[in-house]
Design a protein around this motif. Structure first.
Motif, PDB file in Angstrom:
ATOM      1  N   GLN A 263       0.819  -1.207   0.000  1.00 42.40           N
ATOM      2  CA  GLN A 263       0.000   0.000   0.000  1.00 42.40           C
ATOM      3  C   GLN A 263       0.855   1.261   0.000  1.00 42.40           C
ATOM      4  OE1 GLN A 263      -3.071  -1.324   3.261  1.00 42.40           O
ATOM      5  NE2 GLN A 263      -3.945   0.378   2.119  1.00 42.40           N
ATOM      6  N   TRP A 264       2.020   1.169   0.624  1.00 41.26           N
ATOM      7  CA  TRP A 264       2.915   2.327   0.717  1.00 41.26           C
ATOM      8  C   TRP A 264       3.910   2.391  -0.436  1.00 41.26           C
ATOM      9  CZ3 TRP A 264       3.990   0.788   6.455  1.00 41.26           C
ATOM     10  CH2 TRP A 264       2.860   1.095   7.229  1.00 41.26           C
ATOM     11  N   GLY A 265       3.688   1.574  -1.481  1.00 43.26           N
ATOM     12  CA  GLY A 265       4.498   1.646  -2.685  1.00 43.26           C
ATOM     13  C   GLY A 265       5.848   0.971  -2.591  1.00 43.26           C
ATOM     14  N   GLN A 266       5.997  -0.003  -1.679  1.00 41.53           N
ATOM     15  CA  GLN A 266       7.268  -0.685  -1.487  1.00 41.53           C
ATOM     16  C   GLN A 266       7.194  -2.115  -2.022  1.00 41.53           C
ATOM     17  OE1 GLN A 266       9.971   0.982  -0.137  1.00 41.53           O
ATOM     18  NE2 GLN A 266       8.553   2.718  -0.281  1.00 41.53           N
ATOM     19  N   ALA A 267       8.327  -2.585  -2.547  1.00 39.82           N
ATOM     20  CA  ALA A 267       8.406  -3.972  -2.981  1.00 39.82           C
ATOM     21  C   ALA A 267       8.489  -4.891  -1.765  1.00 39.82           C
ATOM     22  CB  ALA A 267       9.634  -4.170  -3.863  1.00 39.82           C
ATOM     23  N   GLU A 268       8.037  -6.120  -1.948  1.00 44.22           N
ATOM     24  CA  GLU A 268       8.085  -7.088  -0.853  1.00 44.22           C
ATOM     25  C   GLU A 268       9.531  -7.472  -0.565  1.00 44.22           C
ATOM     26  OE1 GLU A 268       6.653 -11.655  -0.346  1.00 44.22           O
ATOM     27  OE2 GLU A 268       5.114 -10.191  -0.946  1.00 44.22           O
ATOM     28  N   PRO A 269      10.003  -7.277   0.659  1.00 43.62           N
ATOM     29  CA  PRO A 269      11.399  -7.589   0.968  1.00 43.62           C
ATOM     30  C   PRO A 269      11.645  -9.095   0.994  1.00 43.62           C
ATOM     31  CG  PRO A 269      10.428  -6.086   2.596  1.00 43.62           C
ATOM     32  CD  PRO A 269       9.305  -6.674   1.805  1.00 43.62           C
ATOM     33  N   ASN A 270      12.911  -9.440   0.901  1.00 41.09           N
ATOM     34  CA  ASN A 270      13.341 -10.820   1.110  1.00 41.09           C
ATOM     35  C   ASN A 270      13.737 -10.942   2.578  1.00 41.09           C
ATOM     36  OD1 ASN A 270      14.311 -13.436   0.911  1.00 41.09           O
ATOM     37  ND2 ASN A 270      16.282 -12.806   0.061  1.00 41.09           N
ATOM     38  N   TRP A 271      12.822 -11.436   3.394  1.00 42.43           N
ATOM     39  CA  TRP A 271      13.076 -11.513   4.829  1.00 42.43           C
ATOM     40  C   TRP A 271      14.060 -12.637   5.122  1.00 42.43           C
ATOM     41  CZ3 TRP A 271      11.763  -7.218   6.776  1.00 42.43           C
ATOM     42  CH2 TRP A 271      10.605  -6.550   6.390  1.00 42.43           C
ATOM     43  N   GLN A 272      15.156 -12.303   5.804  1.00 41.40           N
ATOM     44  CA  GLN A 272      16.212 -13.275   6.054  1.00 41.40           C
ATOM     45  C   GLN A 272      16.092 -13.931   7.424  1.00 41.40           C
ATOM     46  OE1 GLN A 272      19.405 -10.421   5.323  1.00 41.40           O
ATOM     47  NE2 GLN A 272      19.980 -11.558   3.492  1.00 41.40           N
ATOM     48  N   ASN A 273      15.758 -13.148   8.438  1.00 41.47           N
ATOM     49  CA  ASN A 273      15.558 -13.672   9.792  1.00 41.47           C
ATOM     50  C   ASN A 273      14.122 -13.418  10.203  1.00 41.47           C
ATOM     51  OD1 ASN A 273      18.249 -14.266   9.863  1.00 41.47           O
ATOM     52  ND2 ASN A 273      18.835 -12.532  11.150  1.00 41.47           N
ATOM     53  N   ALA A 274      13.560 -14.326  10.963  1.00 43.12           N
ATOM     54  CA  ALA A 274      12.203 -14.135  11.472  1.00 43.12           C
ATOM     55  C   ALA A 274      12.053 -14.885  12.788  1.00 43.12           C
ATOM     56  CB  ALA A 274      11.166 -14.625  10.456  1.00 43.12           C
ATOM     57  N   LEU A 275      11.796 -14.153  13.841  1.00 45.25           N
ATOM     58  CA  LEU A 275      11.598 -14.720  15.168  1.00 45.25           C
ATOM     59  C   LEU A 275      10.317 -14.150  15.756  1.00 45.25           C
ATOM     60  CD1 LEU A 275      15.229 -14.126  16.538  1.00 45.25           C
ATOM     61  CD2 LEU A 275      14.337 -16.270  15.620  1.00 45.25           C
ATOM     62  N   ALA A 276       9.761 -14.841  16.728  1.00 45.13           N
ATOM     63  CA  ALA A 276       8.558 -14.352  17.398  1.00 45.13           C
ATOM     64  C   ALA A 276       8.684 -14.547  18.903  1.00 45.13           C
ATOM     65  CB  ALA A 276       7.312 -15.065  16.880  1.00 45.13           C
ATOM     66  N   HIS A 277       8.058 -13.653  19.634  1.00 44.11           N
ATOM     67  CA  HIS A 277       8.025 -13.758  21.097  1.00 44.11           C
ATOM     68  C   HIS A 277       6.630 -13.350  21.569  1.00 44.11           C
ATOM     69  CE1 HIS A 277       9.727 -13.731  25.203  1.00 44.11           C
ATOM     70  NE2 HIS A 277       8.844 -12.765  25.412  1.00 44.11           N
TER      71      HIS A 277
END
Length: 331
Positions: A263-277
């Motif tokens: 929506q903000w005109g940005q390309a989808e990044p290639n997420w390298q790390n992903a953690l959740a807490h």
């Protein structure tokens, strides 16, 4: 370490350490017990080999004179820094800059000022308190086979955790009931890293539409490198997904963040790390200054007693210490 103390503080977050610091400065012999491996509570930073994220409290402000004085001390010691990058708000249609105010962060990690506070205190980490019991001399605190005695006791932990420890019979019945009936809300946090910068006009944004409530370019804070982002889910979303796995939460909140970026005109990044807490007790709603059982020397402290802010946690600890100092004179 000896077993008899003037005051025992359970919890080494901002409230517990500010209470302990003031009590010790007044001449009390204070022991702080903390179940985690480090101090800070939700003033927390997660690290892996390549990145770090402030995944709990994002920043703090200073409104009261007493807390502004403390903030000035931390600034002079380089334990905190100002976070001056722009903060926006999103209502589902418009991005607008948020109201200007001074924001501060721990440097190089959120708990840096708390670690400094703890250095002068008697502190035991990785101690899970399992029971407290009123005695003729004050309080007995147990953690498995370990037992300590104190004339006074500060519970600087979330309300539901305090309620499980406080005896429900007289004379602490009212304090137990207060803690047991003070609701606290959860928050899922997701930590992400990507290779390239995302070209957004803000370092953090309040999200007032959809699953997210906040997102931040965490690397915009002093002492943080890389392209690291923190997402906080809304209370309603976190409650609805409370028992989801971390992987499920990561997938759903990345999907929501990617939708916003589009929506903000940005390309989808290639997420390298992903953690959740999962912060199970992230927010409280009480505005009581002091909750105590004066005749037993028990007092509660925490950000949940003061509107949920870090400043509120600090002031709650000071109020708790003042209540105990006024209650009795330690022999």
């Amino acid at each position: 370490m000896e077993s008899n103390w003037d005051v025992i503080v359970i919890g080494a977050g901002m409230a517990g350490l500010s209470a302990a610091q003031k009590l010790q400065a007044a001449g009390r012999r204070v022991l702080v017990l903390e179940k985690s491996r480090g101090v800070g509570g939700r003033m927390a930073t997660r690290r892996d080999e390549n990145a770090q994220w402030d995944h709990g409290a994002q920043y703090f402000t200073a409104r009261s004179a007493i807390f502004r004085r403390q903030v000035a001390i931390w600034l002079r010691a380089n334990q905190i820094s100002r976070w001056t990058e722009p903060i926006y708000a999103w209502d589902g249609q418009n991005l607008q800059i948020s109201s200007p105010q001074q924001r501060f962060v721990g440097t190089p990690k959120m708990n840096a000022p708390l670690r400094a506070m703890a250095t002068a205190l008697n502190l035991k980490l990785s101690v899970q308190v399992t029971a407290i019991q009123a005695t003729t001399q004050g309080w007995q605190v147990s953690a498995g086979e370990q037992i300590w005695q104190a004339q006074q006791l500060v519970l600087a932990i979330p309300a539901p955790q305090a309620a499980t420890l406080i005896p429900s019979a007289h004379p602490t019945q009212a304090v137990h009931a207060f803690a047991a009936h003070t609701p606290m809300q959860p928050c899922w946090a997701v930590m992400l890293s990507c290779e390239h910068a995302i070209n957004l006009p803000f370092a953090g944004a309040f999200i007032n539409d959809g699953a997210l409530s906040w997102l931040a370019h965490d690397s915009s804070k002093l002492g943080r490198a890389g392209q690291n982002w923190v997402l906080h889910a809304s209370v309603a979303w976190s409650q609805a997904h409370l028992e989801n796995s971390a992987d499920e939460v990561i997938a759903l909140l990345i999907q929501e963040f990617n939708r916003l970026l589009k929506q903000w005109g940005q390309a989808e990044p290639n997420w390298q790390n992903a953690l959740a807490h999962r912060w199970k007790f992230a927010q409280g709603s009480s505005t009581e200054a002091v909750v105590q059982s004066a005749e037993t020397g028990l007092v509660l402290a925490g950000d949940w007693l003061a509107g949920g802010r870090i400043e509120g946690a600090y002031l709650s600890g000071i109020d708790a210490a003042n209540a105990l100092l006024a209650a009795t004179v330690v022999q």
